[in-house]
Write an enzyme that holds these catalytic residues in place. Structure first.
Site, PDB file in Angstrom:
ATOM      1  CB  CYS A 150      -0.937   0.010   1.204  1.00  0.00           C
ATOM      2  SG  CYS A 150      -2.091   1.399   1.162  1.00  0.00           S
TER       3      CYS A 150
ATOM      4  CB  CYS B  34     -17.441  -4.865  -0.958  1.00  0.00           C
ATOM      5  SG  CYS B  34     -16.219  -4.711  -2.276  1.00  0.00           S
TER       6      CYS B  34
END
Length: 368
Positions: A78, A206
């Site tokens: 990230c 999700c």
């Protein structure tokens, strides 16, 4: 649509009934699916896909970073992690008006869902007040709403649900065994607990993962097994290809073979037949042929626009051109309005002025 189509694996003589979702997939069964000849695997994935979805409709979402950089987590993939020097500028929480303007543009470009992501370990109360208002106003535009804000507790999840949040995104990222090689600041159990909390609050889930982080084939099977164990299955399952960002520990990891990625899409489709399987991060690096294979393998959702949080994404015009070549079209939300929805819409219109007043009152600086 047809249901109950059989799925056969090389190691089994029996047929797997896919009319109803399963949560008891074994690693042997999953590995056997991955081992199928490529054409057979895609054929079976197409059968499953057509049993539950329009094969030529793709759900379109747009993702906006509402709070960028300085995340305390150490996820090795990230660029927003504060542990790595990726030259990403820290930004404060976006103003509500800017988020709503982006949501309007996304709807005009064809998106049916607007997803908002913040680089937090978990949201603070003063931030959550602003986020709740974002949800209300984006939802008032007629868009589905999705948030990814890190870990949330029961109270926070209930507040988001009460504000009208439709989906909460929280990925498992990889297998339980490989997880410690990627992240040390949050446990796998933390992620599963957040998903359970979100589901309990009544929101849709999700959740997916990232492929190409140096994991083995068994880890890809184990990731899909974990996702399929969730009851019910996540309504959206994003399958990401690692975007290698300079400055992150994974910037030089070996590329995953695109055909292995397509296999994972197909296996996810077979295992979670009623879920939207999203072709997510990494699409900018994929050829049109690879994307076409992903749709053939059962992917039926994409992120649409210029960026995925902080990394590139194919521009809307390119996506429209690809859809035209493949004969695909955006999936449309049900626009039929019953009496309850009509009353809710009228009530929402009556609250427009109140929303504007709340927006002004919530103009806080969330940069620290």
């Amino acid at each position: 649509m047809k249901t109950g189509l059989p799925v056969t694996t090389p190691q089994t003589a029996h047929h797997i009934d896919i009319a109803s979702p399963r949560h008891d997939w074994t690693l042997d069964e999953i590995n056997a699916l991955f081992a199928l000849p490529f054409n057979d695997l895609l054929f079976q994935a197409q059968q499953v896909h057509r049993a539950h979805f329009d094969a030529n409709a793709v759900q379109v979402s747009t993702l906006l970073s509402i709070k960028t950089g300085a995340c305390p987590e150490d996820c090795k993939y990230c660029p927003q992690s504060g542990h790595y020097n990726t030259k990403l500028e820290k930004e404060k929480l976006l103003e509500i008006e800017k988020v709503v303007a982006q949501a309007k543009a996304a709807k005009e470009a064809g998106a049916s869902r607007f997803c908002m992501g913040a680089a937090w370990r978990s949201p603070r109360d003063k931030d959550l007040l602003v986020v709740e208002e974002m949800v209300r106003q984006v939802k008032a535009l007629g868009l589905e709403t999705c948030m990814t804000l890190g870990m949330v507790d029961n109270q926070q999840a209930n507040r988001l649900a009460a504000a009208g949040l439709d989906y909460y995104n929280h990925n498992l990222d990889t297998s339980p065994d490989y997880y410690g090689e990627i992240i040390t600041t949050r446990t796998y159990s933390d992620r599963l607990e957040t998903l359970a909390t979100v589901r309990e609050a009544g929101m849709k889930v999700c959740s997916g993962g990232i492929l190409g982080m140096g994991e083995g084939a068994q880890d890809r099977s184990a990731l899909l097994q974990q996702l399929a164990r969730l009851v019910p299955h996540p309504e959206s399952v994003p399958i990401n290809m690692l975007v290698k960002v300079p400055g992150t520990p994974l910037e030089n990891v070996e590329d995953l073979d695109p055909l292995e990625f397509i296999r994972a899409i197909a296996v996810a489709r077979i295992m979670m037949p009623q879920s939207h399987v999203r072709l997510s991060a990494g699409r900018e690096q994929m050829s049109e042929s690879t994307q076409a294979l992903a749709f053939l393998a059962g992917a039926n959702s994409i992120f649409y626009g210029d960026k995925l949080l902080t990394t590139g994404n194919p521009q809307a015009e390119r996506d429209r051109a690809l859809f035209a070549k493949l004969g695909l079209r955006p999936e449309r939300r049900d626009t039929c309005e019953d009496d309850d929805n009509h009353a809710q819409r009228l009530a929402q219109q009556a609250r427009q002025q109140a929303q504007a007043e709340r927006t002004a009152a919530l103009a806080v600086d969330a940069s620290v």
